[in-house]
Design an enzyme around this catalytic site. Sequence first.
Site, short mmCIF file in Angstrom:
data_model
loop_
_atom_site.label_atom_id
_atom_site.label_comp_id
_atom_site.label_asym_id
_atom_site.label_seq_id
_atom_site.Cartn_x
_atom_site.Cartn_y
_atom_site.Cartn_z
N HIS A 49 0.44 -0.86 -49.15
CA HIS A 49 1.42 -0.44 -48.14
C HIS A 49 1.13 1.03 -47.88
CE1 HIS A 49 4.92 -0.09 -45.79
NE2 HIS A 49 5.82 -0.63 -46.57
N ARG A 90 2.79 -6.45 -40.70
CA ARG A 90 3.20 -6.81 -42.08
C ARG A 90 3.02 -8.32 -42.23
NH1 ARG A 90 8.56 -4.92 -45.09
NH2 ARG A 90 7.19 -3.10 -45.26
N ARG A 92 13.24 -0.64 -43.07
CA ARG A 92 12.78 0.73 -42.89
C ARG A 92 11.44 0.83 -42.17
NH1 ARG A 92 16.23 0.39 -46.80
NH2 ARG A 92 15.00 -1.46 -47.26
N THR A 93 10.47 0.01 -42.59
CA THR A 93 9.13 0.17 -42.01
C THR A 93 9.18 -0.14 -40.51
OG1 THR A 93 8.21 -0.43 -44.14
CG2 THR A 93 6.69 -0.42 -42.27
N LYS A 111 4.34 -21.97 -33.69
CA LYS A 111 3.67 -23.14 -33.14
C LYS A 111 2.31 -23.35 -33.82
CE LYS A 111 5.53 -22.23 -28.52
NZ LYS A 111 5.14 -21.80 -27.17
N1 ASP Z 1 9.95 -2.06 -48.80
C1 ASP Z 1 8.89 -2.05 -49.78
C2 ASP Z 1 7.80 -3.04 -49.38
O1 ASP Z 1 7.85 -3.61 -48.31
C3 ASP Z 1 9.38 -2.25 -51.17
C4 ASP Z 1 10.05 -3.56 -51.48
O2 ASP Z 1 10.14 -4.45 -50.64
O3 ASP Z 1 10.49 -3.68 -52.63
O4 ASP Z 1 6.88 -3.21 -50.15
#
Ligand code: ASP
Length: 333
Positions: free
Chosen positions: A159, A131, A80-81, A110
Amino acid sequence: MEYMKTLPKLFDFEAMPKRETLGNGLTGLDVISVDQLNREKLSYIFHRAHEMRELVERVGACDLLKGYVLACLFYEPSTRTSASFIAAMERLGGSVIPITQGVKFSSVSKGESLPDTIRTLEQYADVIVLRHPDLGSAQVAAEAAGIPIINAGDGAGEHPTQALLDLFTIYEELGRVEGLKVAMVGDLRYGRTVHSLTRLLMQYDDVSLRFVSPDTLRLPLNLMNQLLDRKIKVRETNDVADVIENADVLYVTRIQKERFSDPALYDEVKGCYEITPELMKRAKEKMVVMHPLPRVGEIHTAVDSDPRAAYFRQVKNGMFVRMALLAAVLGKA
Ligand code: ASP
């Protein structure tokens, strides 16, 4: 320079509109923690997110970020993100460098350091979404970069954009945040979305928070102490039945398997909660069930058809909020 003398100019730069930025208080901001976002900034972002919804519903896309490039750098899995940031950028006419298929295909494999990767990507992009599994990594990236860094999850830390979309969803679904009873269920220790949302909710008057988790996965003490210092009404329990009847928001989360160093400890708590249609019969008629997703059994699929199940609407809100945020940090809205 010698080689430039002979050719006629390809571009008439004087005739082109200049890149201009609106001073909105968010322009150029590294979005690392929700603590950077006060009520004024939140309402600005939500207002814009609302407009973004209308834009998408009416015409699908626009040129607001034409000529801007987003680098999406994901060292951890994401559906999703990453997809919503990409969709957000494209709907605003911008483009994306997607390093989302695992950094195993980039020079990180690398042995390149995070600051070097960031300093490389900023040569191409105007904003970077990151991320990373390490707590504090977004801050490290922000210190290396001269362009905005948006934290899309730093390990068990924060987040922030998820919390923004969570709060936006609460507004869209229930019309207010003040006075609500919000119950958070699941992995409150490692769940970064819980940490960020809790921090945001601290800014609202008269919100009561209920935390439901196994003993080993309680909310981190520093966060609990901050809530107590601010005199926020909190209650901890390990039984969803204790909170379901009064909750306006039931925020359910996955047990974060990847953060456990001992698999035996994960096995002890996995599958400890499941929201079922049976349980939902005891919930208020006007309330919402939310989840940052992915779910791995915490909400029975039979709950999906319940009008109070807001988790897929929440997903869509993520795109609108990220459109608003990208436009804001780039000074275009
Ligand atoms: N998608 C959310 C996160 O990246 C929640 C999860 O992974 O449980 O934190």
